[in-house]
Write a protein that holds these residues in place. Structure first.
Motif, mmCIF file in Angstrom:
data_model
loop_
_atom_site.group_PDB
_atom_site.id
_atom_site.type_symbol
_atom_site.label_atom_id
_atom_site.label_comp_id
_atom_site.label_asym_id
_atom_site.label_seq_id
_atom_site.Cartn_x
_atom_site.Cartn_y
_atom_site.Cartn_z
ATOM 1 N N GLY A 48 0.352 15.535 5.288
ATOM 2 C CA GLY A 48 -0.066 16.664 4.469
ATOM 3 C C GLY A 48 -0.069 16.299 2.991
ATOM 4 N N VAL A 49 0.972 15.582 2.576
ATOM 5 C CA VAL A 49 1.076 15.178 1.175
ATOM 6 C C VAL A 49 -0.032 14.175 0.831
ATOM 7 N N ASN A 50 -0.255 13.229 1.736
ATOM 8 C CA ASN A 50 -1.311 12.243 1.492
ATOM 9 C C ASN A 50 -2.672 12.916 1.313
ATOM 10 N N MET A 51 -2.952 13.896 2.157
ATOM 11 C CA MET A 51 -4.255 14.573 2.084
ATOM 12 C C MET A 51 -4.375 15.383 0.804
ATOM 13 N N GLY A 61 10.518 11.999 -2.090
ATOM 14 C CA GLY A 61 9.799 11.860 -0.831
ATOM 15 C C GLY A 61 8.297 11.744 -1.004
ATOM 16 N N VAL A 62 7.737 12.462 -1.979
ATOM 17 C CA VAL A 62 6.276 12.437 -2.134
ATOM 18 C C VAL A 62 5.811 11.356 -3.116
ATOM 19 N N PHE A 63 6.752 10.778 -3.877
ATOM 20 C CA PHE A 63 6.368 9.820 -4.917
ATOM 21 C C PHE A 63 5.564 8.616 -4.377
ATOM 22 N N PRO A 64 6.033 7.950 -3.304
ATOM 23 C CA PRO A 64 5.238 6.814 -2.809
ATOM 24 C C PRO A 64 3.839 7.231 -2.377
ATOM 25 N N SER A 65 3.718 8.392 -1.724
ATOM 26 C CA SER A 65 2.399 8.882 -1.302
ATOM 27 C C SER A 65 1.482 9.031 -2.499
#
Lengths: 187, 183
Positions: free
Chosen positions: A58-61, B84-88
């Motif tokens: 979800g975050v990637n998208m 948690g979202v930083f690498p993404s």
């Protein structure tokens, strides 16, 4: 203004997509219908990229769609929008949990929940293993082509190593898997 | 401040090595959060997962928020989630900007072919560990089996299985309590 809309759209996605990354898909298609910066033909590419990069789907998208809208800033705004409802909802749930932690009912709920989660994670693992070890585009009747032999050997090796030396870090195993995949052309 | 930083780094590491959806983070969570840092017990992690499954949002983010909040309140929740979202963010921005054909590159597909195998093993090990701890009686075996079979073979949303577990948990315990005459 565009950034505000981006934030609100992903806030909405984060608030209403229940059950993991793929649940955000219908929301992305709705965005593509509504705004010129996202085309629905791009979405399968975004799924492919999200699945072949680390991190929650979800975050990637959200990051990917945000980037198409407004570059680096768009990525950040879309992602912050996506995670904000989670943070708010979970903090509220946590307060509730702490207050009722010792209550019979909450205890009983978790007594029933834990085995279910084990089953759910087992199901996710089963899906990954089938995808990894068997060819998707070959009929099982043609079993010598259906079974991905190289991958099966790697599976047995990694299983043996991880059971014998429990201290080996998952990151080390993942990196080893990537190297083996490249060397022996897996997938 | 030190623990906030540590929350950020730990979840950044988990985020950077979680391939293939929220469930794949479990082996990393067990190693980093339960074994190394002792921020939560194995049961708590499972509970957070169950709740993360049926609350809105990304399961990974929900779990990170839970653990961050438990350790350090609202700042903890924010630092864990940001980590948690930083690498993404970084990886996807680079791909969106320059490597638009990333997913089609043969080397990526090969690497991922190998990574999938390892992720399968990691999840299998995690399930084996959880089974020993959390499936404590016959009812547990039945619930785990139903959840596994239904979600694997019908494609029904896991949310329904979580709700089923909650309801059966309440019913089963109140019946057994009634049987012992203590209800």
């Amino acid at each position: 203004m565009q950034l505000v809309i981006l934030f609100l759209e992903f806030f909405k996605t984060g608030l209403f997509a229940v059950g993991g990354g793929l649940a955000t898909l219908p929301f992305l298609y709705a965005l593509a219908d509504k705004y010129p910066w996202l085309q629905s033909q791009q979405i399968p590419d975004m799924i492919a990229v999200s699945e072949s990069t680390p991190g929650p789907m979800g975050v990637n998208m959200a990051t990917y769609a945000g980037f198409h809208c407004d570059g680096v800033l768009g990525s950040i705004v879309a992602t912050v929008g996506l995670v904000t409802p989670s943070i708010i909802v979970i903090i509220i749930v946590y307060q509730f949990l702490e207050r009722f932690r010792t209550s019979r009912v909450v205890e009983n709920i978790f007594y029933g929940l834990r085995p279910v989660v084990v089953g759910l994670i087992g199901s996710a693992g089963f899906g990954v293993i089938v995808l990894a070890l068997f060819a998707q585009d070959v009929s099982p009747v043609d079993w010598t082509a259906f079974v991905r032999w190289k991958e099966c050997i790697l599976f047995v090796l990694v299983l043996a190593v991880s059971r014998k030396w429990k201290k080996v870090h998952p990151i080390a195993l993942i990196l080893a898997g990537a190297v083996a995949g490249i060397l022996f052309q897996m997938g | 401040m030190k623990e906030l930083f540590s929350l950020f780094i730990t979840f950044a590491r988990i985020g950077a090595f979680t391939f293939g959806g929220g469930y794949a983070m479990l082996p990393m969570l067990q190693r980093e959060v339960v074994e190394s840092r002792k921020w939560a017990t194995e049961d708590e992690v499972l509970d957070y997962f169950a709740i993360g499954q049926c609350t809105p949002g990304v399961i990974f983010v929900n779990t990170a928020t839970f653990i961050g909040y438990k350790r350090k309140g609202i700042p903890g929740a924010i630092f864990a989630t940001a980590g948690g979202v930083f690498p993404s963010l970084v990886i996807i921005m680079v791909i969106a900007a320059v490597l638009t054909n990333f997913a089609e590159l043969p080397v990526v597909q090969y690497a991922f072919g190998g990574i999938r195998v390892v992720v399968g093993v990691l999840i299998l090990n995690a399930v084996a560990g959880m089974w020993k701890k959390s499936v404590v009686d016959k009812l547990g075996v039945v619930l785990a089996a139903i959840a596994f079979l239904v979600v694997t073979f019908t494609g029904l949303s896991p949310v329904w299985m979580v709700l089923m577990g909650a309801v059966i948990g309440i019913l089963a315990k109140s019946f057994s309590a009634a049987g012992k005459g203590e209800a």
